[in-house]
Every structure is written in C-alpha cells, then in structure tokens.
Design a protein around this motif. Structure first.
Motif, PDB file in Angstrom:
ATOM      1  N   ALA A 185      25.497 -34.034   6.835  1.00  0.00           N
ATOM      2  CA  ALA A 185      25.848 -35.085   7.806  1.00  0.00           C
ATOM      3  C   ALA A 185      26.384 -34.439   9.078  1.00  0.00           C
ATOM      4  O   ALA A 185      26.028 -34.828  10.193  1.00  0.00           O
ATOM      5  CB  ALA A 185      26.895 -36.026   7.196  1.00  0.00           C
ATOM      6  N   THR A 186      27.218 -33.423   8.902  1.00  0.00           N
ATOM      7  CA  THR A 186      27.791 -32.719  10.052  1.00  0.00           C
ATOM      8  C   THR A 186      26.698 -32.108  10.926  1.00  0.00           C
ATOM      9  O   THR A 186      26.744 -32.197  12.163  1.00  0.00           O
ATOM     10  CB  THR A 186      28.728 -31.594   9.550  1.00  0.00           C
ATOM     11  OG1 THR A 186      29.531 -32.118   8.493  1.00  0.00           O
ATOM     12  CG2 THR A 186      29.609 -31.057  10.659  1.00  0.00           C
ATOM     13  N   GLY A 187      25.729 -31.485  10.277  1.00  0.00           N
ATOM     14  CA  GLY A 187      24.622 -30.856  11.000  1.00  0.00           C
ATOM     15  C   GLY A 187      23.782 -31.886  11.740  1.00  0.00           C
ATOM     16  O   GLY A 187      23.372 -31.670  12.890  1.00  0.00           O
ATOM     17  N   ILE A 188      23.529 -32.997  11.094  1.00  0.00           N
ATOM     18  CA  ILE A 188      22.715 -34.058  11.704  1.00  0.00           C
ATOM     19  C   ILE A 188      23.437 -34.633  12.923  1.00  0.00           C
ATOM     20  O   ILE A 188      22.835 -34.836  13.981  1.00  0.00           O
ATOM     21  CB  ILE A 188      22.398 -35.148  10.643  1.00  0.00           C
ATOM     22  CG1 ILE A 188      21.411 -34.568   9.615  1.00  0.00           C
ATOM     23  CG2 ILE A 188      21.848 -36.416  11.291  1.00  0.00           C
ATOM     24  CD1 ILE A 188      21.269 -35.393   8.351  1.00  0.00           C
ATOM     25  N   VAL A 189      24.728 -34.867  12.772  1.00  0.00           N
ATOM     26  CA  VAL A 189      25.515 -35.401  13.902  1.00  0.00           C
ATOM     27  C   VAL A 189      25.558 -34.381  15.044  1.00  0.00           C
ATOM     28  O   VAL A 189      25.422 -34.741  16.218  1.00  0.00           O
ATOM     29  CB  VAL A 189      26.943 -35.766  13.427  1.00  0.00           C
ATOM     30  CG1 VAL A 189      27.856 -36.046  14.605  1.00  0.00           C
ATOM     31  CG2 VAL A 189      26.885 -36.962  12.480  1.00  0.00           C
ATOM     32  N   LYS A 228      24.468 -41.801   9.666  1.00  0.00           N
ATOM     33  CA  LYS A 228      23.731 -43.046   9.385  1.00  0.00           C
ATOM     34  C   LYS A 228      23.083 -43.608  10.650  1.00  0.00           C
ATOM     35  O   LYS A 228      21.971 -44.170  10.596  1.00  0.00           O
ATOM     36  CB  LYS A 228      24.691 -44.077   8.762  1.00  0.00           C
ATOM     37  CG  LYS A 228      23.971 -45.333   8.280  1.00  0.00           C
ATOM     38  CD  LYS A 228      24.910 -46.314   7.598  1.00  0.00           C
ATOM     39  CE  LYS A 228      24.139 -47.557   7.120  1.00  0.00           C
ATOM     40  NZ  LYS A 228      23.363 -48.209   8.186  1.00  0.00           N
ATOM     41  N   ASP A 229      23.762 -43.463  11.775  1.00  0.00           N
ATOM     42  CA  ASP A 229      23.179 -43.934  13.043  1.00  0.00           C
ATOM     43  C   ASP A 229      21.871 -43.215  13.343  1.00  0.00           C
ATOM     44  O   ASP A 229      20.923 -43.814  13.865  1.00  0.00           O
ATOM     45  CB  ASP A 229      24.151 -43.676  14.209  1.00  0.00           C
ATOM     46  CG  ASP A 229      25.471 -44.419  14.027  1.00  0.00           C
ATOM     47  OD1 ASP A 229      25.442 -45.556  13.500  1.00  0.00           O
ATOM     48  OD2 ASP A 229      26.524 -43.851  14.392  1.00  0.00           O
ATOM     49  N   VAL A 230      21.848 -41.922  13.041  1.00  0.00           N
ATOM     50  CA  VAL A 230      20.636 -41.133  13.318  1.00  0.00           C
ATOM     51  C   VAL A 230      19.483 -41.631  12.442  1.00  0.00           C
ATOM     52  O   VAL A 230      18.359 -41.823  12.913  1.00  0.00           O
ATOM     53  CB  VAL A 230      20.905 -39.630  13.097  1.00  0.00           C
ATOM     54  CG1 VAL A 230      19.659 -38.805  13.413  1.00  0.00           C
ATOM     55  CG2 VAL A 230      22.092 -39.152  13.941  1.00  0.00           C
ATOM     56  N   PHE A 231      19.782 -41.871  11.169  1.00  0.00           N
ATOM     57  CA  PHE A 231      18.730 -42.394  10.281  1.00  0.00           C
ATOM     58  C   PHE A 231      18.277 -43.790  10.721  1.00  0.00           C
ATOM     59  O   PHE A 231      17.084 -44.100  10.727  1.00  0.00           O
ATOM     60  CB  PHE A 231      19.216 -42.420   8.825  1.00  0.00           C
ATOM     61  CG  PHE A 231      19.290 -41.045   8.202  1.00  0.00           C
ATOM     62  CD1 PHE A 231      18.120 -40.338   7.910  1.00  0.00           C
ATOM     63  CD2 PHE A 231      20.505 -40.443   7.936  1.00  0.00           C
ATOM     64  CE1 PHE A 231      18.170 -39.064   7.357  1.00  0.00           C
ATOM     65  CE2 PHE A 231      20.571 -39.173   7.381  1.00  0.00           C
ATOM     66  CZ  PHE A 231      19.401 -38.486   7.093  1.00  0.00           C
ATOM     67  N   ILE A 238      18.503 -35.339  -5.416  1.00  0.00           N
ATOM     68  CA  ILE A 238      19.295 -35.315  -4.188  1.00  0.00           C
ATOM     69  C   ILE A 238      20.277 -36.475  -4.186  1.00  0.00           C
ATOM     70  O   ILE A 238      19.875 -37.635  -4.263  1.00  0.00           O
ATOM     71  CB  ILE A 238      18.399 -35.406  -2.933  1.00  0.00           C
ATOM     72  CG1 ILE A 238      17.267 -34.364  -3.012  1.00  0.00           C
ATOM     73  CG2 ILE A 238      19.227 -35.187  -1.668  1.00  0.00           C
ATOM     74  CD1 ILE A 238      16.336 -34.397  -1.816  1.00  0.00           C
ATOM     75  N   GLY A 239      21.555 -36.150  -4.120  1.00  0.00           N
ATOM     76  CA  GLY A 239      22.592 -37.168  -4.056  1.00  0.00           C
ATOM     77  C   GLY A 239      23.464 -36.963  -2.840  1.00  0.00           C
ATOM     78  O   GLY A 239      23.149 -36.163  -1.960  1.00  0.00           O
ATOM     79  N   GLY A 240      24.576 -37.685  -2.798  1.00  0.00           N
ATOM     80  CA  GLY A 240      25.493 -37.593  -1.658  1.00  0.00           C
ATOM     81  C   GLY A 240      25.153 -38.654  -0.622  1.00  0.00           C
ATOM     82  O   GLY A 240      24.048 -39.219  -0.629  1.00  0.00           O
ATOM     83  N   GLY A 241      26.096 -38.903   0.258  1.00  0.00           N
ATOM     84  CA  GLY A 241      25.963 -39.979   1.250  1.00  0.00           C
ATOM     85  C   GLY A 241      24.672 -39.931   2.050  1.00  0.00           C
ATOM     86  O   GLY A 241      24.006 -40.960   2.237  1.00  0.00           O
ATOM     87  N   VAL A 242      24.294 -38.753   2.506  1.00  0.00           N
ATOM     88  CA  VAL A 242      23.100 -38.620   3.351  1.00  0.00           C
ATOM     89  C   VAL A 242      21.833 -39.049   2.604  1.00  0.00           C
ATOM     90  O   VAL A 242      20.892 -39.578   3.208  1.00  0.00           O
ATOM     91  CB  VAL A 242      22.973 -37.162   3.855  1.00  0.00           C
ATOM     92  CG1 VAL A 242      21.658 -36.938   4.592  1.00  0.00           C
ATOM     93  CG2 VAL A 242      24.153 -36.806   4.762  1.00  0.00           C
ATOM     94  N   SER A 243      21.826 -38.855   1.281  1.00  0.00           N
ATOM     95  CA  SER A 243      20.615 -39.162   0.507  1.00  0.00           C
ATOM     96  C   SER A 243      20.306 -40.661   0.495  1.00  0.00           C
ATOM     97  O   SER A 243      19.190 -41.073   0.190  1.00  0.00           O
ATOM     98  CB  SER A 243      20.753 -38.659  -0.931  1.00  0.00           C
ATOM     99  OG  SER A 243      21.675 -39.462  -1.647  1.00  0.00           O
ATOM    100  N   LYS A 244      21.304 -41.468   0.844  1.00  0.00           N
ATOM    101  CA  LYS A 244      21.085 -42.929   0.872  1.00  0.00           C
ATOM    102  C   LYS A 244      20.129 -43.348   1.984  1.00  0.00           C
ATOM    103  O   LYS A 244      19.680 -44.495   2.028  1.00  0.00           O
ATOM    104  CB  LYS A 244      22.424 -43.655   1.028  1.00  0.00           C
ATOM    105  CG  LYS A 244      23.280 -43.525  -0.217  1.00  0.00           C
ATOM    106  CD  LYS A 244      24.583 -44.285  -0.110  1.00  0.00           C
ATOM    107  CE  LYS A 244      25.485 -43.960  -1.300  1.00  0.00           C
ATOM    108  NZ  LYS A 244      26.879 -43.795  -0.900  1.00  0.00           N
ATOM    109  N   ALA A 245      19.816 -42.434   2.893  1.00  0.00           N
ATOM    110  CA  ALA A 245      18.860 -42.751   3.961  1.00  0.00           C
ATOM    111  C   ALA A 245      17.505 -43.166   3.384  1.00  0.00           C
ATOM    112  O   ALA A 245      16.741 -43.873   4.029  1.00  0.00           O
ATOM    113  CB  ALA A 245      18.697 -41.545   4.880  1.00  0.00           C
ATOM    114  N   GLY A 246      17.200 -42.706   2.181  1.00  0.00           N
ATOM    115  CA  GLY A 246      15.972 -43.148   1.517  1.00  0.00           C
ATOM    116  C   GLY A 246      14.712 -42.435   1.967  1.00  0.00           C
ATOM    117  O   GLY A 246      14.747 -41.255   2.324  1.00  0.00           O
ATOM    118  N   GLU A 247      13.603 -43.191   1.965  1.00  0.00           N
ATOM    119  CA  GLU A 247      12.282 -42.570   2.160  1.00  0.00           C
ATOM    120  C   GLU A 247      12.126 -41.825   3.480  1.00  0.00           C
ATOM    121  O   GLU A 247      11.359 -40.871   3.562  1.00  0.00           O
ATOM    122  CB  GLU A 247      11.169 -43.604   2.000  1.00  0.00           C
ATOM    123  CG  GLU A 247      10.879 -43.937   0.546  1.00  0.00           C
ATOM    124  CD  GLU A 247      10.697 -42.686  -0.325  1.00  0.00           C
ATOM    125  OE1 GLU A 247       9.864 -41.841   0.032  1.00  0.00           O
ATOM    126  OE2 GLU A 247      11.404 -42.551  -1.350  1.00  0.00           O
TER     127      GLU A 247
END
Lengths: 316, 316
Positions: free
Chosen positions: A192-196, A220-223, A262-271
C-alpha cells in the motif's frame, strides 16, 4: 478423550484477539480485547492468559481439551525459544513470551511472526485447505509472506524464510531504497505504501489523473481510479501487480508450490490486481512450473492470524 | 549387522558411473563404463545392473550390505514412481527405470534428476556437509539447481523446485528468450552458453577485446581474458555474476538457506566469479537474511552426482 481444541492468539498493538479452533481449523469462538501496550509486557501477557481462560470457560469445552496455544505477533522472534527479541509495535525487548505464558497457563505455547501465522491459517482452513505446499503473500502497509511446506511453516535457517517483501525484484535502473536497507525490494512497489508513493509521485509530476483531486491518496483510491479507467492509476496498479507476478515466477522454479495465496488489505482490490498478476506469472514462468499452480485471494480475512496461531500446535 | 553401503549411479549420455558410499557419504569405490545409448533403454538398464553388481563383487562388501541404489539422470521424471518420462540425451520415453532396476537387482532403487542429485551429494559430504538447508547452483551449459531442506531434496509440488536457471531475473529491457519458452531466465546470462553468447555479441559489435582474436570462444576464454584485465570480458563476467547474486538475494528471503554452493564447469573460474557474486548478494539481501549465510564452491566435482545418487536412499 473428547475432541481437542486449539487456541490461537493474534497479538496486535491495539487489540488482542483470541480464538478457539477445532481439529480442522474451523474457528468456533473468538474474543477480542484491548492490548494496552503501555502497561508493559508482563501485564499484556497476563491479559492474554486471562482472555484464553475466559474464552474456554465461556465455551462448551473444558480446559483439558486444549491441545495447545499459539500466538502470532509482529517482531523479530527467536521462534524455537519463544522469545520476542524486538517488537517495535509492542515496544518489547527480549521478552520470554513462551515461558511466561506457559507458566501462566500450564499448556504448551508457541509463538511465530504474524505473516507466517496468517499463511498457516490460510493453508490450514482458508484458501489453501487441503493443499500441502503453499506460498502466501500479505499485501498491506508492507509486503509480508509465509512459506508452508508439508502443511507447516518453513522458517529457514535464520527465521527469515518467507520475507517476500524483500525479494530484490525491481530492476536497478528503477529501484528505490527500502526500509530494510536494501534497494529494489518488492515492498517498495507492491505494498500500500509503495502504491501511494507512486501515486503521489505521479501527481507531483503533474500527470493527468483524477488522483490529483484528492487531498490525501490511499491505496484504495488508486484501485478505485484504475477501475474508473484512470490511465495513471492503471499504470501504477499494473506495476505493483507486475512485480508480484515476477516474484511468483521466481518462486515457482525455486519452491514450485501448488498455490499462491494473496491476502492483506491491498488484496481486496480484486480482479484489477489479480488479473495482471496472473498474466505476468504466466509470462515469466516455464510451463512445467506453472502447470496446476493457481493464484487465489485469501479467504479468512482478519481471522487468518488467529486460525494460524491455533495451528502452530498441530502435528499433521 | 555390518555397516551399510549406498550405491549411486550417474547415468550420462556417454558414460555410466557407479559408486559405493559409506554411511557418511564418503565415496569408497567408483566404476565407469560406456552407456551405449543406441542399444536402447532395456540394455542400458541391464548395463547399470551389471556395473552395480560388479562394483560390489569387486569390493570387500557383500550384497547384503547394500542399503539401496540411487540413480541420477537428466530428463523429465516422475520421481515417486521412478519413471523417466522424457530424457533427450538418453532418447527415453516413459521408461519404468525404478521398476526394471528393482527387478534386476532385488533392492530399493530411487531416481532423481541430475541437478538435484548433485545438490544432495554436495549437501551430504561435500561443501554442505553438516548443514541441513542448502541451495546448490550448477553452472554448466545451462544453469541447474537443487534445494536441500532438512538434508533432503525438496521436489516441490510438480517436481520443478530448484530449477534455478529459470528464475526470471534479467530485467525486461535487456532480457532475451530462453530455451524454456520464457524470457529473462538466469540461464540466458549466467550459463556457459550465456557467457559465450555475450562474448560473441561483443565481438560482433567490434568491441575492443582480446576475445576477437579467437576463432571460437569458450566460457573459459572469457574468464581467462577477464583475469588478464580485458574490460569487455570483465563486464561479461560481472554481468553473469550479478544475476546469480541477485537470484541468491531473492532466495535468501524466500528460503533463507544457510549456505549457497556453486558447482559445475563454470564455477571453476574461481574468485573472479565468486567475488562479484558475493558483492551483489550483500548489496541486495537484507542483513538478517544474510547473517551467517555463505557462498562457497562445490567440492565434490564430478563425483557429486554419484554421491548424491547414493544418498537418495538415506533416511536421516
């Protein structure tokens, strides 16, 4: 003897979560209470013991049915000795967690780090149920991981196995420094840090993106922007996914696991995240090493830690 | 009962090498004879059986002391069933090697691929003696490898573990196609073939190098030129070493082995290869994952295959 139960403890900086699992890793009861880190290690360990006793007392199970207790936490651990060498979020130094808990509870206690424990939980009764060799990624603030071989956590010689976030995967030419002291770690782009960070960089460069309208950008905003077709956001998501897929391609020929989870908050972005990960994996993995190998989301969510901690006492 | 002995068979396209090891992996006797691939699988397996009986008959050991027989060969294998699914250099398709040899010899026979077996040999009584978790590289025409966990070969779910030559490690921008069908595999730069290709490319580009004077460049020529201070050769050697070191950095946080062993013809280049490998490894591996981890040359040379094959029947 009646059925055995396994107790798992997820020890976080804010809350302690305790759970009872049956022999199949099904989570039957949970109890959650505050950690109150400021009270110190002895008090926090006492609180864990209280919660463990309470959850058993409140259940239909007896204390005799408890086969063992496991705890997962973030930090540098001496796993065989059960010592927390250093835990930044708990503020612990050289705490004999295993010994103290065993004295308080009179049962076998095992500790392990949170990413390993989450991996074991998923492998036991989550997305890896029924599969023996699994590699788990946890995409959150950082990138964690766990290697499950023959249904057990594989620690490596110095306990550093499964530190997937620190695979040196970004080419030197575009690599940045990682908190670990190295350069080009997976975590620098796929957390998440890297994506932000990549999103903030793009906004700073005045790239044309809807993200520029936000006061503060979250992963999440990025996704969300990528799902809306924002090109810049899509490029960032693809970059994060690309390096996860590339790291899996390497792991596929080193360990040849049957499944990646793959788990963790970022993985909720889905497909939008999983599709490019799978595409990159297929592109860079020899056919024989990807045959029958799948890449799936974790299914236990926040319970993976409690379930996996309970599983530390299993001997399949 | 007297001491047990372990028989190893190194089945190559030209020669069959058979050896007797003691319980500590010390190679006591070897016997070598022609494979005569053209005679077909049944004849070759018969020849193996003859060589095995001969080496025991010629020794001070009795047939009863033979604890088991192992064979290493190049090819796609069904290891648990002991079937050679396809071996290009033997020209075999679906040969029930284990079954046929067990019928001929009346002893347990195990087969495994040559890189795994060489890794086991080094781990047992070579450069990894006394160490349980070892990752071995074999740098030859290709780049092979083997993962030893808890003193045993780790096969992975589909038998593809340890295929280190196919780690996708070269950045896309400079990656070329690999024989395996993927791009950017370690083997494309760090095998003898890769080194020779880079040298030929440099000569073709009219770069200033002593290698241009040679009619045909071998990997050894590149190392020799590098040792003489040839800048182009040095750059090629460093590039080959760089990607080996980077692949080790990734493996260090996935598997966290205690030792990396490098064998195969290319490894004979010595420090000119090992020094930049170690430097790259240190640069890209987090401190905790490189603490106490060393990178050493293989010590058994061509015997690694026979010793490791003998070790297939060990149960530590």
């Amino acid at each position: 003897m009646a059925n055995q139960i396994y107790i798992g403890v997820d020890l976080g900086g804010t809350n302690i979560k305790v759970g009872i699992c049956d022999e199949n890793g099904q989570l039957l009861h949970t109890y959650e209470g505050p950690t109150k880190v400021e009270d110190g290690a002895e008090a926090v360990l006492g609180r864990i013991a209280d919660y463990v006793r309470k959850i058993v007392d409140d259940s239909d199970f007896t204390w005799d049915q408890v086969a063992g207790i496991g705890a997962g936490l973030a930090g540098f651990l001496d796993i065989p000795e059960g010592i927390v060498k250093f835990s930044p979020n708990l503020g612990w130094n050289n705490v004999q967690a295993k010994k103290i808990l065993e004295e308080k509870l009179g049962k076998t206690v095992k500790i392990d780090n949170d990413a390993n424990v989450a991996a074991l939980g998923e492998a036991w009764s989550g997305a890896g149920a029924g599969i023996k060799n699994v590699v788990c990624y946890t995409l959150g603030t950082g990138v964690g991981g766990g290697i499950i071989i023959d249904s057990h956590i594989y620690q490596g010689s110095g306990g550093m196995a499964g530190e997937l976030g620190h695979m040196s995967i970004v080419p030197d030419i575009e690599a940045i420094n990682c908190g670990c002291g190295q350069v080009g770690c997976l975590e620098t782009v796929s957390s998440a840090t890297g994506i932000v960070r990549m999103a903030n960089d793009a906004v700073e460069r005045s790239e044309h993106t809807s993200l520029a309208l936000l006061e503060k950008i979250a992963a999440k905003d990025v996704f969300d922007a990528a799902k809306q077709g924002d090109d810049v956001a899509l490029r960032i998501v693809h970059r994060a996914a690309h390096y996860i897929g590339k790291s899996m391609a390497s792991i596929a020929v080193v360990l040849n696991p049957q499944r990646f989870i793959i788990g963790g908050g970022v993985s909720k972005a889905g497909e939008i995240l999983f599709t490019p990960i799978r595409e990159t994996f297929l592109k860079f993995t020899p056919e024989q090493a990807r045959e029958g190998v799948d890449i799936v989301p974790a299914t236990l969510g926040n319970d993976a830690g409690v379930v996996g901690a309970a599983g530390l006492n299993l001997n399949h």
